[in-house]
Scaffold this active site. Structure first.
Site, PDB file in Angstrom:
ATOM      1  N   ASN A 177       0.839  -1.214   0.000  1.00 54.96           N
ATOM      2  CA  ASN A 177       0.000   0.000   0.000  1.00 54.96           C
ATOM      3  C   ASN A 177       0.867   1.256   0.000  1.00 54.96           C
ATOM      4  OD1 ASN A 177       0.980  -0.041   2.564  1.00 54.96           O
ATOM      5  ND2 ASN A 177      -0.987   0.296   3.587  1.00 54.96           N
ATOM      6  N   LYS A 212      -1.652  -3.319  13.377  1.00 56.97           N
ATOM      7  CA  LYS A 212      -2.661  -3.964  12.532  1.00 56.97           C
ATOM      8  C   LYS A 212      -2.029  -4.873  11.484  1.00 56.97           C
ATOM      9  CE  LYS A 212      -6.367  -1.695  11.190  1.00 56.97           C
ATOM     10  NZ  LYS A 212      -7.176  -0.578  10.631  1.00 56.97           N
ATOM     11  N   TYR A 238       5.845  -2.446  17.532  1.00 55.73           N
ATOM     12  CA  TYR A 238       6.498  -3.317  16.534  1.00 55.73           C
ATOM     13  C   TYR A 238       6.873  -4.656  17.169  1.00 55.73           C
ATOM     14  CZ  TYR A 238       9.806  -4.594  12.786  1.00 55.73           C
ATOM     15  OH  TYR A 238      10.466  -5.212  11.754  1.00 55.73           O
ATOM     16  N   ASN A 296      -4.531 -12.416   7.658  1.00 56.94           N
ATOM     17  CA  ASN A 296      -4.967 -12.504   6.254  1.00 56.94           C
ATOM     18  C   ASN A 296      -3.958 -13.274   5.394  1.00 56.94           C
ATOM     19  OD1 ASN A 296      -7.297 -11.078   6.758  1.00 56.94           O
ATOM     20  ND2 ASN A 296      -6.435  -9.103   6.132  1.00 56.94           N
TER      21      ASN A 296
END
Ligand code: UDP
Length: 312
Positions: free
Chosen positions: A32, A91, A145, A99
């Site tokens: 992204n 996330k 992190y 996913n």
């Protein structure tokens, strides 16, 4: 093989795309561009075995067709970038890993997680072996992190145990080389950028903290070997040549002939004091060890940054 690489436009992700394409495989990359860059994959635009999907991996991932391996490399990864994007970092480590594992499960593909030496936190054991559980501050600025990657490791092994997926976990130590973003705040781009501008290098604290630096081609070779292996448990990949940040700064100034010296500045919270991988597992199980000498890798990296700075 048809290989799906999340974070495929990132520093390491884009080198993985090149590595597998050069060996005749097909690559589907996803990014992204939150910290990755279109420049890193621009040279692949006309490559017919390369596909690119611009997407945030925390949203449901749909890859059409066969996938033989999933390499999950999407994440902000420099201290500056995970401080800039703390929630996205958590996330991508949590939802994004879920996913990506879902893709591996649906496609019956092998899965490899990009984990990190940050899972060891500010380590109390030296050098760090994979058996060490670490010393992490969950609520400090780096916790977003460190804990995301620790969660990602746990989820990866849960998928292996529950769904019998062939999973691999690489714990990546400091890596440098071309396509490292000049502005990501890491020590290599910061120092090289400063040196090429003729500025003093900003050494945090007194510079006695240590790191060791692995050239990106060595890292990618180690990752490819791990993917091909049968190791479900984490394997450190990094360079065991430990040096202080002050010594490292002096090396950069020598290689760039920078006369401006170094200045000592504020040391970030929870900055690990010593970091050095024990690579016995990689040596014995993968037959891997780094080949590129620090000065040689730095010369390549300096040339890359010099060219980029000229263009900018
Ligand atoms: N560092 C430094 N000056 C800089 C950037 C980083 O002295 O301009 C230090 C930093 O505090 C750390 C080491 O260099 O001790 C490596 O930092 P980096 O951000 O590259 O990644 P880390 O190894 O901490 O994940």
């Amino acid at each position: 093989m048809r290989i799906f690489i999340t974070g495929g436009a990132g520093f390491i992700g884009s080198h993985l795309c090149d590595y597998f394409l050069a060996r005749g495989h097909q690559v589907v990359a996803m990014d992204n561009f939150i910290t990755g860059s279109p420049d890193n994959i621009a040279h692949l635009r006309s490559e017919t075995r390369f596909e690119f999907i611009e997407q945030d991996v925390t949203k449901f991932i749909d890859v059409a067709g066969q996938v033989d391996a999933v390499l999950h490399f999407a994440s902000p990864a420099s201290p500056k970038s995970y401080l800039d994007f703390p929630i996205q970092t958590m996330k991508v480590g949590a939802l994004g890993t879920h996913n990506a594992l879902g893709v591996a499960r649906a496609k019956k593909a092998r899965f490899l997680l990009a984990s990190t030496s940050e899972v060891y936190g500010d380590p109390l054991v030296h050098p760090q072996t994979e058996a060490y559980w670490g010393n992490v501050n969950p609520i400090g600025p780096r916790g977003v992190y460190d804990e995301a990657k620790r969660f990602a490791e746990a989820l990866t092994l849960a998928y292996h145990r529950e769904h019998d997926i062939a999973t691999r976990i690489v714990r990546i130590f400091n890596t440098y080389g071309p396509r490292n973003a000049l502005n990501d705040g890491r020590v290599v781009p910061n120092f090289v950028g400063q040196a090429l501008r003729g500025e003093p290098l900003t050494v945090h604290g007194d510079g006695s903290q240590t790191r060791s630096f692995c050239y990106v081609s060595d890292l990618v070779e180690g990752i490819a070997r791990l993917l091909a292996s049968n190791q479900e448990l984490p394997v450190n990949i990094g360079n065991p040549n430990e040096l202080t940040i002050k010594t490292f700064a002096e090396r950069i100034n020598a290689l760039t002939k920078n006369q401006a010296g170094i200045i000592f500045t504020y040391r970030p919270v929870d900055d690990p004091s010593r970091r050095n991988p024990d690579i016995t597992k990689a040596r014995t199980l993968l037959g891997w060890e780094p080949q590129v000498e620090l000065d040689d890798g730095l010369r390549e990296t300096i040339a890359y940054f010099r060219a980029r700075m000229k263009r900018a």
